[in-house]
Design a protein around this motif. Structure first.
Motif, PDB file in Angstrom:
ATOM      1  N   PRO A   1      14.500 -16.199   5.910  1.00 39.76           N
ATOM      2  CA  PRO A   1      13.921 -15.254   4.949  1.00 39.76           C
ATOM      3  C   PRO A   1      13.587 -15.895   3.612  1.00 39.76           C
ATOM      4  N   PHE A   2      12.438 -15.546   3.086  1.00 37.84           N
ATOM      5  CA  PHE A   2      11.933 -16.018   1.794  1.00 37.84           C
ATOM      6  C   PHE A   2      11.675 -17.531   1.778  1.00 37.84           C
ATOM      7  N   HIS A   3      11.489 -18.108   2.962  1.00 35.01           N
ATOM      8  CA  HIS A   3      11.193 -19.549   3.035  1.00 35.01           C
ATOM      9  C   HIS A   3       9.895 -19.871   2.300  1.00 35.01           C
ATOM     10  N   VAL A   4       8.853 -19.100   2.564  1.00 32.48           N
ATOM     11  CA  VAL A   4       7.561 -19.343   1.912  1.00 32.48           C
ATOM     12  C   VAL A   4       7.622 -18.988   0.434  1.00 32.48           C
ATOM     13  N   VAL A   5       8.292 -17.894   0.088  1.00 26.25           N
ATOM     14  CA  VAL A   5       8.430 -17.510  -1.323  1.00 26.25           C
ATOM     15  C   VAL A   5       9.086 -18.633  -2.120  1.00 26.25           C
ATOM     16  N   ARG A   6      10.128 -19.219  -1.572  1.00 26.80           N
ATOM     17  CA  ARG A   6      10.829 -20.281  -2.299  1.00 26.80           C
ATOM     18  C   ARG A   6       9.953 -21.519  -2.457  1.00 26.80           C
ATOM     19  N   GLN A   7       9.222 -21.895  -1.400  1.00 28.05           N
ATOM     20  CA  GLN A   7       8.285 -23.017  -1.532  1.00 28.05           C
ATOM     21  C   GLN A   7       7.275 -22.750  -2.634  1.00 28.05           C
TER      22      GLN A   7
ATOM     23  N   VAL B   1      -3.051 -20.061  -9.448  1.00 26.66           N
ATOM     24  CA  VAL B   1      -3.663 -20.126  -8.125  1.00 26.66           C
ATOM     25  C   VAL B   1      -2.514 -20.254  -7.133  1.00 26.66           C
ATOM     26  N   LEU B   2      -2.346 -19.249  -6.293  1.00 23.42           N
ATOM     27  CA  LEU B   2      -1.299 -19.259  -5.268  1.00 23.42           C
ATOM     28  C   LEU B   2      -1.953 -19.554  -3.923  1.00 23.42           C
ATOM     29  N   ILE B   3      -1.467 -20.562  -3.229  1.00 22.74           N
ATOM     30  CA  ILE B   3      -2.059 -20.974  -1.958  1.00 22.74           C
ATOM     31  C   ILE B   3      -0.992 -20.903  -0.874  1.00 22.74           C
ATOM     32  N   VAL B   4      -1.293 -20.180   0.184  1.00 25.50           N
ATOM     33  CA  VAL B   4      -0.364 -20.063   1.319  1.00 25.50           C
ATOM     34  C   VAL B   4      -1.113 -20.460   2.579  1.00 25.50           C
ATOM     35  N   ASP B   5      -0.702 -21.563   3.164  1.00 27.07           N
ATOM     36  CA  ASP B   5      -1.311 -22.068   4.397  1.00 27.07           C
ATOM     37  C   ASP B   5      -0.448 -21.641   5.593  1.00 27.07           C
ATOM     38  N   ASP B   6      -1.073 -21.554   6.744  1.00 29.64           N
ATOM     39  CA  ASP B   6      -0.374 -21.184   7.986  1.00 29.64           C
ATOM     40  C   ASP B   6       0.444 -19.902   7.797  1.00 29.64           C
ATOM     41  N   ALA B   7      -0.195 -18.890   7.220  1.00 29.06           N
ATOM     42  CA  ALA B   7       0.504 -17.627   6.952  1.00 29.06           C
ATOM     43  C   ALA B   7       0.939 -16.937   8.242  1.00 29.06           C
ATOM     44  N   HIS B   8       0.321 -17.270   9.360  1.00 24.32           N
ATOM     45  CA  HIS B   8       0.736 -16.677  10.633  1.00 24.32           C
ATOM     46  C   HIS B   8       2.149 -17.100  11.007  1.00 24.32           C
ATOM     47  N   TRP B   9       2.648 -18.167  10.364  1.00 22.20           N
ATOM     48  CA  TRP B   9       4.021 -18.616  10.611  1.00 22.20           C
ATOM     49  C   TRP B   9       4.949 -18.293   9.435  1.00 22.20           C
ATOM     50  N   ALA B  10       4.477 -17.532   8.495  1.00 16.88           N
ATOM     51  CA  ALA B  10       5.326 -17.184   7.352  1.00 16.88           C
ATOM     52  C   ALA B  10       6.446 -16.246   7.805  1.00 16.88           C
ATOM     53  N   ASP B  11       7.594 -16.349   7.154  1.00 18.40           N
ATOM     54  CA  ASP B  11       8.707 -15.456   7.478  1.00 18.40           C
ATOM     55  C   ASP B  11       8.375 -14.033   7.056  1.00 18.40           C
ATOM     56  N   ALA B  12       9.046 -13.076   7.687  1.00 16.43           N
ATOM     57  CA  ALA B  12       8.729 -11.660   7.475  1.00 16.43           C
ATOM     58  C   ALA B  12       8.930 -11.230   6.028  1.00 16.43           C
ATOM     59  N   ALA B  13      10.013 -11.698   5.394  1.00 12.91           N
ATOM     60  CA  ALA B  13      10.290 -11.273   4.021  1.00 12.91           C
ATOM     61  C   ALA B  13       9.212 -11.768   3.065  1.00 12.91           C
ATOM     62  N   SER B  14       8.788 -13.010   3.214  1.00 13.73           N
ATOM     63  CA  SER B  14       7.738 -13.550   2.355  1.00 13.73           C
ATOM     64  C   SER B  14       6.411 -12.840   2.590  1.00 13.73           C
ATOM     65  N   LEU B  15       6.096 -12.597   3.859  1.00  9.88           N
ATOM     66  CA  LEU B  15       4.822 -11.974   4.178  1.00  9.88           C
ATOM     67  C   LEU B  15       4.786 -10.530   3.682  1.00  9.88           C
ATOM     68  N   ALA B  16       5.925  -9.853   3.724  1.00 13.90           N
ATOM     69  CA  ALA B  16       5.983  -8.490   3.197  1.00 13.90           C
ATOM     70  C   ALA B  16       5.684  -8.482   1.703  1.00 13.90           C
ATOM     71  N   TRP B  17       6.240  -9.465   0.982  1.00 19.68           N
ATOM     72  CA  TRP B  17       5.951  -9.516  -0.458  1.00 19.68           C
ATOM     73  C   TRP B  17       4.491  -9.870  -0.713  1.00 19.68           C
ATOM     74  N   LEU B  18       3.979 -10.892  -0.039  1.00 23.25           N
ATOM     75  CA  LEU B  18       2.586 -11.283  -0.251  1.00 23.25           C
ATOM     76  C   LEU B  18       1.640 -10.113   0.006  1.00 23.25           C
ATOM     77  N   THR B  19       1.912  -9.367   1.071  1.00 22.49           N
ATOM     78  CA  THR B  19       1.050  -8.244   1.419  1.00 22.49           C
ATOM     79  C   THR B  19       1.086  -7.173   0.330  1.00 22.49           C
ATOM     80  N   SER B  20       2.289  -6.835  -0.130  1.00 23.02           N
ATOM     81  CA  SER B  20       2.390  -5.796  -1.155  1.00 23.02           C
ATOM     82  C   SER B  20       1.844  -6.267  -2.497  1.00 23.02           C
ATOM     83  N   PHE B  21       1.953  -7.574  -2.785  1.00 19.14           N
ATOM     84  CA  PHE B  21       1.511  -8.079  -4.085  1.00 19.14           C
ATOM     85  C   PHE B  21      -0.008  -8.076  -4.220  1.00 19.14           C
TER      86      PHE B  21
END
Length: 898
Positions: free
Chosen positions: A88-94, A157-177
């Protein structure tokens, strides 16, 4: 050679990507205020999709270059990892840790403010402060951080690559943001494979597939573009058949084309037609089984090292990968060099795979037994390094079930850590895996209990299933059995199953020995029964709780809970307000919520303090109600509870201000409550209370069109939810229909409400004013019935005894006197105003004064009328009641006293 150096090699130029680069360039330009930088910075969302290897990463790299070239931008980047999806939050922390890393702790606390303890654990910069963080609160904290970074630093500038492999918690935040992007100088670029969208994040799929967003799709290169790529890398002498064969072998996939050309260069192939036949074999070695075969030719040790690296997935250290492969660090270093030379791995101190396609192929080639063993070793290594069970859990999840109690213990600890940072889905995965181990029989019920509790805030049906299973087992300790039953009833209630909620606590209360536990379950039974809209046996239940409460002094929280429930029930029935308030006061300790019964306490839940606040609100104790609901907002915000709990607190603080007559503030609070509730999705119960109160407030303001718009937006009308709404929803709908001139429909609605409420003894004329509005609706055609209804209302208002109830009933009774008998209305209205002047409810006072002014005009007492109308106008304007104020102005203008 680093990955970045690899991507900058000349033959990796962005062939045939002019349109895609132009889109990125326009977005960066808009973020920087236009071509000359003088305009307003404009953020937004860019979506890039395409198959693996089609060039998404290279395009994002070009965006980074463009942002750096423009200057004044901070670029933060992250990428999802196939082996890190459960972290959880792996992508957010990166993404966000690099912005926080240079700061001292004091600076981090300053920039996060009150969100430090809420979002800090998810960011990995602070320890958790509680057992369970609200995911919505964590997302709001991350919103705050990015907003502060965007406003206090350079444009982001926020860049997220390979979002299909993002963890659920990070993707939930990105989507809502994404809804915030147009408000901020933030550009978010997301790349993903459209055919591999994660099932755990349907909201992200809705975002990228929605009509409002148009992803930029990257397609394979044409033969001409591949030919240019070949000639750039191998020389202009490369002939057409050779170039055409490169395109045919790779299908125009840029990554595969680049790799094929690189291998041809390494083999010193002449780029001529006679060499074209060799390309197919070289191409097969770059992917799938061909890649695996090429890896095996590097030797068994190198192959095992590559396996270990793929198991680690990210942040690959040579020492750890070597340990997984069963070799020394020195041997691992040699293997790493071979894999770099073979363009399988890249990096120096930390390794990574040259491309995710390679990582996937290597991982899938590991024999299952070896893969499981390596994950077990990786979990040990992570734990041994002091990173804790949560960090090790992604590996523990991959270990084969073997009845290992130590693994169960680690997974339960990991689940607790995940809950504490606001990742309940990750906690549930750990606990589900612990059940599959399986746990020792004596622990199984506790694991089920923990699994049920982990979903309480996010999925009541899941909680219900697991808690029922836990309670069905004999192994659940006695100290948890009451807690499990109480939480099961809460889950039923949150799932709009109030009857089941009441039944389950009644059933278990009968099997629980006398004491606080039994009283807790009894209190829950009375709570879920008492707030049912269509409660059966309401009179018997009311008598039972009245008899029980009569023997209680409030010596502990179980007794205080029953006293609170008795006070609420007495208020709904319209019993003597002095007795109601005395009961509510006894539910408190020195005027405050007792320890253990606070708003965020999980033993009793927020429902019990809520009903105390609601009781005070309808008993004219508005200061006390306001104090309680303001405390609720503070506690929920401090604890990061940003979902239904905070929405509820805003809505019922809005109720307090509606009762006080501060209609503008009430509307603001109610709209904020509904905004928070709307984030939970359509049809959630809290939307009923918010929309009902907002409609009531807008009608008081005189904004009939606004009230109708809210009703239409929230489908306000039958069928009503199973729980009571404050105030009664059918009564408010009847009032709205009357205001819209739909009198016959209003009569039908109000009559049905009256029958339902009368059957259950609910006679509070402030909470459910059906009889007063029905009297108004039928007065023209059935004057006698109207008087009977009004007299009935006055009788119950006098029984309840608040100044507001009596004054409002008297005012409405007086309105039935009719224009032909104004002298009958004046005494009633004068009496009503005397009561309302002692009431804290200023809107009703304004209505009484204006009605009295009108009546005085009709009996020729113009000077007194003008005085009353002016006073009523002043109060109505202060309240924001434009409808009442407009009526007063019209009357004053008519007599020349404006």
């Amino acid at each position: 050679m680093t990955r970045q150096e690899h991507e900058r090699r000349p033959y990796t130029a962005l062939f045939e990507r002019e349109q895609e680069v132009a889109v990125a360039e326009r977005a960066v330009e808009a973020l920087c205020g236009g071509a000359d930088g003088s305009g307003r910075p404009s953020g937004g969302l860019l979506l890039f999709n395409g198959d693996a290897g089609v060039g998404k990463t290279a395009l994002l790299g070009e965006m980074r270059r463009l942002a750096a070239e423009r200057g004044g931008c901070t670029v933060l980047a992250a990428r999802g990892g196939e082996q890190a999806q459960s972290v959880p939050f792996h992508v957010v922390r990166q993404l966000l840790q690099p912005a926080l890393a240079p700061m001292e702790e004091r600076q981090r606390r300053d920039i996060l403010g009150a969100w430090y303890d809420i979002a800090g654990p998810a960011l990995g910069i602070a320890p958790p402060v509680g057992p369970q963080a609200d995911p919505q609160g964590v997302r709001d904290g991350l919103d705050w951080l990015v907003t502060r970074l965007a406003c206090t630093k350079e444009r982001l500038v926020l860049i997220v690559d390979d979002a299909h492999w993002a963890d659920a918690a990070s993707l939930a935040w990105l989507t809502s943001f994404t809804v915030r992007l147009t408000e901020l100088p933030v550009l978010l670029a997301v790349a993903y494979r459209p055919d591999e969208l994660p099932k755990h994040s349907p909201a992200f799929a809705d975002l990228v597939n929605g009509r409002g967003n148009r992803p930029v799709t990257l397609h394979p290169l044409t033969p001409g573009a591949v030919a240019e790529l070949v000639r750039t890398a191998m020389g202009r002498e490369a002939d057409d058949p050779f170039c055409r064969e490169v395109w045919a072998v790779t299908g125009g996939n840029p990554y595969e084309a680049v790799e094929l050309v690189a291998k041809a260069r390494d083999r010193s192939l002449r780029p001529m037609e006679e060499s074209a036949a060799l390309l197919r074999e070289l191409g097969a070695a770059a992917r799938g089984s061909g890649l695996v075969a090429r890896l095996e030719r590097l030797g068994n040790a190198t192959t095992r090292f590559a396996w270990g690296a793929s198991v680690l997935g990210t942040e690959i250290q040579v020492r750890v990968a070597a340990m997984l492969a069963g070799m020394s660090p020195a041997e691992g270093a040699v293997c790493a060099d071979r894999l770099r030379e073979a363009r399988i791995l890249t990096g120096a101190t930390e390794l990574e795979f040259v491309h995710p396609l390679i990582a996937t192929a290597v991982y899938r080639a590991i024999p299952p037994a070896a893969r499981t063993a390596m994950h077990g070793l990786a979990a040990w290594a992570v734990t041994n390094a002091g990173h804790g069970p949560a960090a090790a859990s992604r590996h523990l999840l991959e270990v084969h079930p073997d009845g290992d109690p130590d693994l169960v213990r680690q997974l339960r600890e990991a689940a607790r850590e995940h809950l504490a940072v606001g990742a309940p889905e990750a906690a549930q995965r750990c606990l589900e895996r612990a059940l599959a181990e399986p746990p020792p029989e004596e622990d199984r019920a506790e694991v089920l209990f923990e699994l049920g509790c982990s979903a309480l805030l996010t999925s009541p049906p899941t909680t219900i299933n697991h808690l029922r299973s836990a309670l069905a087992l004999s192994g659940l300790p006695k100290n948890l059995r009451v807690d499990a039953t109480y939480r099961l009833s809460q889950a039923y209630a949150h799932n709009s199953q109030l009857a089941e909620a009441a039944e389950v606590v009644a059933e278990h209360a009968g099997r629980t020995p006398d004491g606080p536990g039994r009283m807790r379950l009894q209190a829950a039974h009375f709570l879920w029964k008492g707030i049912q809209l269509e409660e059966e046996g309401a009179h018997a239940r009311s008598q039972e709780i009245a008899d029980l409460a009569a023997r209680l002094s409030g010596r502990d929280n179980a007794e205080r809970a029953l006293l609170a429930l008795r006070a609420f029930d007495a208020m709904i029935q319209g019993e003597d307000v002095l007795q109601v308030v005395e009961l509510a006061d006894r539910a408190l300790v020195d005027g405050r919520l007792a320890d253990g019964m606070g708003w965020t306490n999980t033993e009793w839940g927020f429902e019990l303090p809520s009903i105390i606040g609601i009781t005070y609100a309808f008993c004219d104790r508005l200061d006390k109600a306001e104090e309680l609901f303001e405390e609720a907002i503070r506690e929920f915000e401090i604890s990061g509870w940003r979902g239904g709990h905070l929405a509820f607190a805003h809505e019922f603080l809005g109720l307090v201000h509606r009762r006080r007559g501060d209609l503008r503030k009430a509307e603001s609070l109610l709209r904020e409550g509904l905004r928070l509730a709307d984030r939970l999705g359509p049809g959630v119960p809290i939307q009923w209370d918010g929309s009902c109160l907002l409609i009531d407030t807008l009608l008081a303001k005189g904004d009939i069109a606004g009230a109708q718009a809210v009703a239409e937006k929230y489908s306000f009308g039958p069928p009503y939810p199973p729980a009571m709404v404050m105030p009664d929803a059918a009564c408010v709908l009847g009032r709205l229909l009357l205001a819209l001139g739909r009198t016959k429909e209003a009569v039908t609605e109000l009559e049905a409400a009256g029958r339902r409420l009368d059957e259950r003894g609910r006679h509070n004329v402030l909470w459910a004013p059906w009889s007063l509005d029905l009297a108004t609706a039928v007065a023209a055609e059935e004057p006698e019935r109207a008087r009977e209804l009004a007299d009935r209302s006055l009788k119950y208002a006098n029984r309840f005894g608040t100044e507001t109830a009596i004054g409002e009933a008297l005012r409405r009774v007086a309105s039935l006197a009719g224009p032909d008998a104004p002298e009958e209305a004046v005494p009633r209205l004068e009496q009503a105003v005397r009561h309302l002047e002692e009431s804290p409810c200023r809107y009703e006072r304004a209505c009484g004064l204006v009605d009295l002014g009108k009546a005085l005009l009709r009996v020729g007492r113009g000077e007194e009328a003008a005085e009353r109308l002016r006073e009523g106008l002043r109060i109505a304007e202060e309240c924001g009641a434009e409808g009442v104020a407009g009526a007063a102005r019209a009357e004053l203008a008519g007599v020349g006293a404006g």
